[in-house]
Design an enzyme around this catalytic site. Structure first.
Site, short mmCIF file in Angstrom:
data_model
loop_
_atom_site.label_atom_id
_atom_site.label_comp_id
_atom_site.label_asym_id
_atom_site.label_seq_id
_atom_site.Cartn_x
_atom_site.Cartn_y
_atom_site.Cartn_z
N HIS A 120 -106.56 -12.33 29.73
CA HIS A 120 -107.98 -12.03 29.50
C HIS A 120 -108.87 -12.36 30.69
O HIS A 120 -110.07 -12.10 30.65
CB HIS A 120 -108.45 -12.81 28.26
N ASP A 147 -104.65 -21.59 21.46
CA ASP A 147 -105.25 -21.98 22.72
C ASP A 147 -105.83 -23.38 22.53
O ASP A 147 -106.39 -23.68 21.47
CB ASP A 147 -106.37 -21.00 23.10
N GLU A 160 -101.99 -23.87 31.60
CA GLU A 160 -102.63 -23.03 32.62
C GLU A 160 -103.01 -23.93 33.79
O GLU A 160 -103.75 -24.90 33.62
CB GLU A 160 -103.88 -22.36 32.04
N ASP A 212 -111.50 -9.95 14.60
CA ASP A 212 -111.45 -11.14 13.75
C ASP A 212 -110.02 -11.39 13.25
O ASP A 212 -109.12 -10.59 13.48
CB ASP A 212 -112.44 -11.01 12.58
N ASP A 261 -111.26 -5.37 14.65
CA ASP A 261 -112.38 -5.78 13.79
C ASP A 261 -112.07 -5.34 12.36
O ASP A 261 -111.60 -4.21 12.15
CB ASP A 261 -113.66 -5.12 14.32
N ASP A 308 -118.52 -5.64 12.27
CA ASP A 308 -119.59 -6.23 13.09
C ASP A 308 -119.36 -5.99 14.59
O ASP A 308 -120.10 -6.51 15.42
CB ASP A 308 -119.73 -7.74 12.80
N ASP A 366 -105.56 -24.69 28.25
CA ASP A 366 -106.54 -24.19 29.21
C ASP A 366 -106.73 -25.19 30.37
O ASP A 366 -106.93 -26.39 30.13
CB ASP A 366 -107.87 -24.01 28.47
#
Ligand code: TEU
Length: 571
Positions: free
Chosen positions: A342, A103, A268, A34, A26, A30, A210
């Site tokens: 992930h 992605d 994927e 990012d 970050d 926040d 994906d």
């Protein structure tokens, strides 16, 4: 340059590093990672020696599934920054010799994407861009069980959502905020290719696609088989690997110029077989560079496709599976190699031993085994530190839609909450999504604010600052593995042979290219092990290349000890 390596196949000798932007770094306090944060950590990635950075989605999104629900493919979500920040990241990565892979989530959009918003109107020209269907024959639209098929979404509940306005349903294999695009419609395909060309024009070096094997659906949408004790059939089983998959992939490759421009494309493909992967990655067919198989990450579940039904995983089953893929793609096609990402639990907690005693050695040994198979290795952020699963104790600590929905539905079905919590602890996706551990400060150097998901309490021992300073760390082991791949053609192109296939502790294999040979001996257990000299090549004349426990010789291996030996023709 390697003799067998065509310049456009640069990805064969590269290590790919996956960044999950929400949890990496970050920069504005926040509590969410990012793009400027990622840019600020590029020197760290360059030191690790990676060749490619794969960025999980940073597009505009309502964040129902952390960005895998996209409402604008041509913009960056303000949470992560803006397009200028992305251009900066790209330029700074390129300046360090790191390529950038985006992605690409085009099996579905967000329900807030303008295409879907238009499509809700039954008279809209975009109606056919998604899968709208009437209620099941004879059923009352909107009534329980009236869905067009009995499919269950990957995130629990029916895969069809009722829309009052037209009295019809739309298909969503994932959440109801992720409606599936209809790839049968040529306008949809052209819109996707156009968007991809736009990103190529911006300078990106490839795409991670994906659930790309879901884009072609079977022609008639029919009920699936309901597993015992359940009321719906997993949608995946019914919609994966449809009849036009190859046609769509070839068309995409041609229209976007994936091969022409020498881009990396990795699909994927949950539920794909070895035969399918071989066809998709056969360079002569012009489809994809490589695919992510799910076979090896589905081995620790009971047969039947339920990822929460845990099962033991004996080593011979795991190494046998990887060896089958090595053999299957030896002549034609190319493997991708991964332990985690992930969506998966942390590698060291799942396949290694994350106790303080064995964490470092087992993380290194898992890295050695994976990176010395033939294929392109993927490192998921923090794997190079041996980051572990998160000790979640209460369902309120989870943020992932998959975990929250599964808990709600399983408990409602009568599964005991402790059983659901144990499965989530082992397999939940939030294990991999806790913030990257940069240092031992309060929030591990990830943020100055409140992190969106808590930092793992082990950040004092497990963090990048400590690992970079320690020459014996998991980080430096991964750095050496990336360097071996760059320096030794045998790592990239060498033939693979599995030794000791039935050994419950030792993972052993050779890689051979001409006169050059590598032997990997890896004790994948928390007890010492020994290898019979008749079962492995004679170690005389071999040079130890990379070890976990220093210069030890002989064929006795300490817990999680691994050694890589090398013979050159000259020796
Ligand atoms: O994942 C697809 C997929 O099949 C799984 O890994 C998925 O996470 C499933 O829930 C496992 O139980 C991809 C993305 O990687 C994932 O993050 C997204 O949630 C999903 O597609 C939808 O875009």
């Amino acid at each position: 340059m390697h003799s067998e390596l065509r310049p456009q196949d640069w990805w064969r000798s590269a290590v790919v590093y996956q960044v999950y932007p929400r949890s990496f770094q970050d920069s504005d306090g926040d509590g969410v990672g990012d793009l400027p944060g990622i840019t600020s950590r590029l020197d760290y990635l360059a030191e690790l020696g990676i060749g490619v950075l794969w960025l999980s989605p940073v597009y505009r999104s309502p964040m129902d599934d952390n960005g895998y629900d996209i409402s604008d493919y041509r913009d960056v979500d303000p949470l992560f920054g803006n397009l200028a920040d992305l251009d900066t990241l790209l330029a700074e990565a390129h300046a360090r010799g790191i390529r950038l892979v985006m992605d690409l989530v085009v099996n579905h959009t967000s329900d807030e994407h303008p295409w879907f918003v238009e499509s809700r109107d039954p008279r809209s020209p975009k109606r056919d861009w998604y899968w709208w269907r009437p209620a099941r024959e004879g059923a009352d639209p909107g009534a329980p069980g009236a869905e067009p098929t009995n499919w269950e979404s990957a995130f629990s509940g029916p895969a069809w959502e009722y829309d009052e306005r037209s009295g019809e349903y739309y298909l969503h294999v994932f959440s109801r905020k992720q409606p599936d695009l209809n790839w049968e419609n040529p306008e949809v395909r052209q819109a996707v290719y156009d968007m991809m060309r736009w990103w190529v024009g911006r300078g990106v070096d490839g795409f991670r696609m994906d659930v790309i094997n879901l884009i072609s659906k079977p022609s008639g949408l029919a009920d699936g088989v309901v597993p015992p004790g359940r009321s719906l059939a997993p949608a995946f089983g019914s919609v994966a690997n449809g009849p036009r998959l190859h046609e769509f992939l070839r068309e995409m490759n041609r229209e976007v110029g994936l091969d022409r421009a020498g881009l990396l494309s990795v699909g994927e493909m949950p539920g794909s077989t070895l035969a399918l992967a071989r066809d998709v990655t056969d360079p002569a067919r012009g489809e994809l560079s490589m695919v992510f198989t799910f076979e090896h990450v589905n081995l620790d579940q009971q047969p039947g496709g339920d990822k929460w039904a845990l099962a033991d995983l004996p080593l011979p089953v795991l190494k046998g599976n990887l060896a089958t893929w090595q053999r299957g793609l030896a002549e034609t096609g190319w493997n991708s190699l991964y332990w985690d990402n992930h969506d998966q639990p942390r590698a060291v907690s799942r396949f290694g031993d994350d106790s303080p005693e064995h964490r470092v050695a087992s993380a290194k040994t898992l890295g050695t085994v994976l990176h010395l198979h033939k294929g392109t290795p993927y490192v998921y952020q923090g794997e190079e530190l041996g980051m572990t699963n998160m000790p979640f104790t209460d369902i309120s600590q989870y943020r992932d839609i998959e975990a929250l929905h599964h808990y709600r539905d399983a408990v409602a079905r009568g599964v005991r909450p402790e059983v659901v919590m144990a499965a989530l602890a082992a397999k939940g996706r939030d294990n991999a999504r806790t913030p990257m551990q940069w240092d031992a400060t309060a929030d591990a150097g990830f943020t100055t604010g409140e992190p969106w998901l808590p930092v793992n309490p082990n950040k004092d021992e497990v963090n990048a600052e400590a690992a970079v300073a320690d020459p014996d760390s998991v980080f430096h082991h991964y750095r050496r593995l990336a360097a071996l791949r760059r320096d030794l053609p045998v790592v990239v192109d060498g033939g693979f042979e599995l030794l000791l296939p039935a050994d419950e502790q030792v993972w052993a294999f050779t890689r051979t290219l001409g006169d050059e040979r590598l032997l990997v001996l890896a004790n994948c257990s928390s007890r010492s092990a020994s290898v019979n000299p008749d079962d492995v090549p004679d170690l005389h004349g071999a040079e130890p290349l990379l070890t976990t426990h220093g210069d030890r010789d002989g064929l006795d291996l300490l817990a999680w000890e691994s050694r890589v030996y090398r013979w050159t023709g000259a020796g």
